[in-house]
Design an enzyme around this catalytic site. Structure first.
Site, mmCIF file in Angstrom:
data_model
loop_
_atom_site.group_PDB
_atom_site.id
_atom_site.type_symbol
_atom_site.label_atom_id
_atom_site.label_comp_id
_atom_site.label_asym_id
_atom_site.label_seq_id
_atom_site.Cartn_x
_atom_site.Cartn_y
_atom_site.Cartn_z
ATOM 1 N N GLU A 44 0.630 -1.390 -0.003
ATOM 2 C CA GLU A 44 -0.022 0.009 -0.057
ATOM 3 C C GLU A 44 0.953 1.280 -0.026
ATOM 4 O O GLU A 44 0.572 2.120 -0.692
ATOM 5 C CB GLU A 44 -0.675 0.015 1.117
ATOM 6 C CG GLU A 44 -1.673 1.298 1.446
ATOM 7 C CD GLU A 44 -2.772 1.388 2.425
ATOM 8 O OE1 GLU A 44 -2.603 0.729 3.399
ATOM 9 O OE2 GLU A 44 -3.412 2.528 2.225
ATOM 10 N N ASP A 96 -0.392 -5.201 3.290
ATOM 11 C CA ASP A 96 -0.764 -3.992 3.859
ATOM 12 C C ASP A 96 -0.339 -4.084 5.221
ATOM 13 O O ASP A 96 -0.681 -4.593 5.970
ATOM 14 C CB ASP A 96 -2.447 -4.020 3.903
ATOM 15 C CG ASP A 96 -3.043 -2.556 4.676
ATOM 16 O OD1 ASP A 96 -2.402 -1.863 5.011
ATOM 17 O OD2 ASP A 96 -4.245 -2.472 4.464
ATOM 18 N N ILE A 111 -0.217 -1.933 8.034
ATOM 19 C CA ILE A 111 -1.154 -1.708 9.163
ATOM 20 C C ILE A 111 -2.489 -1.675 8.121
ATOM 21 O O ILE A 111 -2.737 -0.315 7.801
ATOM 22 C CB ILE A 111 -0.998 -0.632 9.979
ATOM 23 C CG1 ILE A 111 0.416 -0.710 10.468
ATOM 24 C CG2 ILE A 111 -1.886 -0.519 11.067
ATOM 25 C CD1 ILE A 111 0.888 0.660 11.366
ATOM 26 N N ASP A 112 -3.579 -2.613 8.424
ATOM 27 C CA ASP A 112 -4.791 -2.324 8.122
ATOM 28 C C ASP A 112 -5.497 -1.961 9.136
ATOM 29 O O ASP A 112 -5.675 -2.421 10.129
ATOM 30 C CB ASP A 112 -5.611 -3.637 7.509
ATOM 31 C CG ASP A 112 -6.799 -3.257 6.825
ATOM 32 O OD1 ASP A 112 -6.884 -2.501 5.850
ATOM 33 O OD2 ASP A 112 -7.792 -4.015 7.340
ATOM 34 N N THR A 160 -5.253 1.736 9.857
ATOM 35 C CA THR A 160 -4.438 2.927 10.419
ATOM 36 C C THR A 160 -5.062 3.940 11.165
ATOM 37 O O THR A 160 -4.629 4.365 12.250
ATOM 38 C CB THR A 160 -3.612 3.825 9.263
ATOM 39 O OG1 THR A 160 -3.038 2.697 8.405
ATOM 40 C CG2 THR A 160 -2.898 4.913 9.430
ATOM 41 N N ASP A 194 -5.844 -4.259 0.883
ATOM 42 C CA ASP A 194 -6.817 -4.368 2.084
ATOM 43 C C ASP A 194 -7.162 -5.844 2.378
ATOM 44 O O ASP A 194 -7.649 -6.297 3.362
ATOM 45 C CB ASP A 194 -8.016 -3.582 2.001
ATOM 46 C CG ASP A 194 -7.882 -2.067 1.785
ATOM 47 O OD1 ASP A 194 -6.880 -1.684 2.463
ATOM 48 O OD2 ASP A 194 -8.189 -1.467 0.724
HETATM 49 C C1 IPD Z 1 -8.635 0.947 5.502
HETATM 50 C C2 IPD Z 1 -9.438 0.128 6.495
HETATM 51 C C3 IPD Z 1 -10.776 0.482 6.735
HETATM 52 C C4 IPD Z 1 -11.689 0.582 5.367
HETATM 53 C C5 IPD Z 1 -10.777 1.434 4.368
HETATM 54 C C6 IPD Z 1 -9.327 0.960 4.182
HETATM 55 P P1 IPD Z 1 -5.999 1.107 5.858
HETATM 56 O O1 IPD Z 1 -7.438 0.488 5.227
HETATM 57 O O2 IPD Z 1 -9.356 -1.290 5.985
HETATM 58 O O3 IPD Z 1 -11.584 -0.307 7.401
HETATM 59 O O4 IPD Z 1 -12.936 1.182 5.553
HETATM 60 O O5 IPD Z 1 -11.664 1.286 3.246
HETATM 61 O O6 IPD Z 1 -8.679 1.783 3.243
HETATM 62 O O7 IPD Z 1 -5.983 2.529 5.097
HETATM 63 O O8 IPD Z 1 -6.319 1.586 7.442
HETATM 64 O O9 IPD Z 1 -5.006 0.291 5.455
HETATM 65 CA CA CA Z 2 -5.883 -1.169 4.299
HETATM 66 CA CA CA Z 3 -2.672 0.186 5.558
HETATM 67 CA CA CA Z 4 -4.140 3.544 4.121
#
Ligand code: IPD
Ligand code: CA
Ligand code: CA
Ligand code: CA
Length: 261
Positions: free
Chosen positions: A57, A77, A79-80, A82, A208
């Protein structure tokens, strides 16, 4: 390696968050830790697999088209969740998926705060901390806990879909409950382990969902990795009922549909 990434995230989670930047918008955050974890994972994996490719990402610059080829590709990813990380909500996932010839082969989602490690390899089942996990058997929306999640895209169409779908599923159909955990990967592995019955979100990227998709698939649910939409449920009848209750958003895909074999 995911262990080391976990330590990095856990240490940073304990500290007041610094260096939070925004990317495409005010709702799209990144921290130094996201970048450091991605670098650690890519550096470590490329030492072991010098010919493999990476989709990470934080290495994809804004607007750049993601290309998934037939080559072995690690989809990362760091940190999913963030926003959860920044606000110190302990629902996050370090996500590492491996696709070969555009098919998922392995996936790990690790929450270093709760120390839950979800893993799967193609054809070998899905596990949490080494124990097998399965999706729920809930058939009807009226017995289901449903996650509908709004991501960083807040266009009128997206907001309209979210509100309409919420009214329809949670109001009209009287689902048991609505939840939203703020991490696509956590939402998905919770479906995989049967704690929630269904999850829907539009506008996601392959990083994601790749790792969690492998876990979910091994718990019984295939779907298109590059489609930017997740609609998953423990049973086909719940998925069908939900689908007809949702206000759908047409999303441009990131690439070809992943072929099942
Ligand atoms: C996000 C998370 C969030 C989702 C967003 C994603 P990130 O990823 O998964 O739950 O609603 O669509 O972009 O940016 O925290 O890696
Ligand atoms: Ca994510
Ligand atoms: Ca992320
Ligand atoms: Ca992100």
């Amino acid at each position: 390696m995911v262990d080391r990434a976990g330590t990095l995230v856990r240490d940073a989670f304990e500290q007041p968050t610094s260096n939070v930047e925004t990317k495409s918008s005010n709702t799209d955050l990144v921290t130094e830790t996201d970048k450091a974890v991605e670098e650690l994972l890519i550096r470590g994996l490329s030492k072991e697999f010098p010919d493999h490719k990476f989709i990470g990402e934080e290495s994809v610059s804004g607007g750049q088209k993601v290309e998934l080829t037939d080559a072995p590709t690690w989809i990362i990813d760091p940190i999913d969740g963030t926003t959860n990380f920044v606000h110190r909500i302990p629902l996050i996932g370090i996500c590492v998926g491996l696709a070969i010839k555009k098919q998922l082969r392995a996936g790990i989602v690790y929450n270093p705060i709760t120390r839950e490690l979800f893993s799967a390899q193609k054809g070998k089942g899905a596990f949490k901390n080494g124990f097998p996990i399965h999706v729920s058997k809930t058939e009807a929306c009226s017995n289901a806990v449903v996650v509908t999640q709004i991501g960083s895209i807040r266009t009128p169409e997206m907001m309209n879909s979210f509100v309409q779908s919420f009214n329809s599923v949670i109001g009209d159909k009287q689902a048991h409950a609505h939840r939203a955990f703020g991490s696509a990967a956590i939402n998905m592995v919770y479906v995989a382990q049967g704690s929630i019955d269904a999850y829907v979100e539009y506008g996601l990227h392959c990083w994601d969902i790749a790792a969690a998709a492998m876990i979910l698939k091994e718990a019984g649910k295939p779907f298109n990795l590059m489609g930017r939409t997740v609609l998953c449920a423990g049973t086909p009848s719940l998925a069908k009922e939900l689908s007809s209750a949702l206000t759908h958003v047409e999303m441009e895909t990131e690439g070809d549909a992943i072929q099942e074999d």
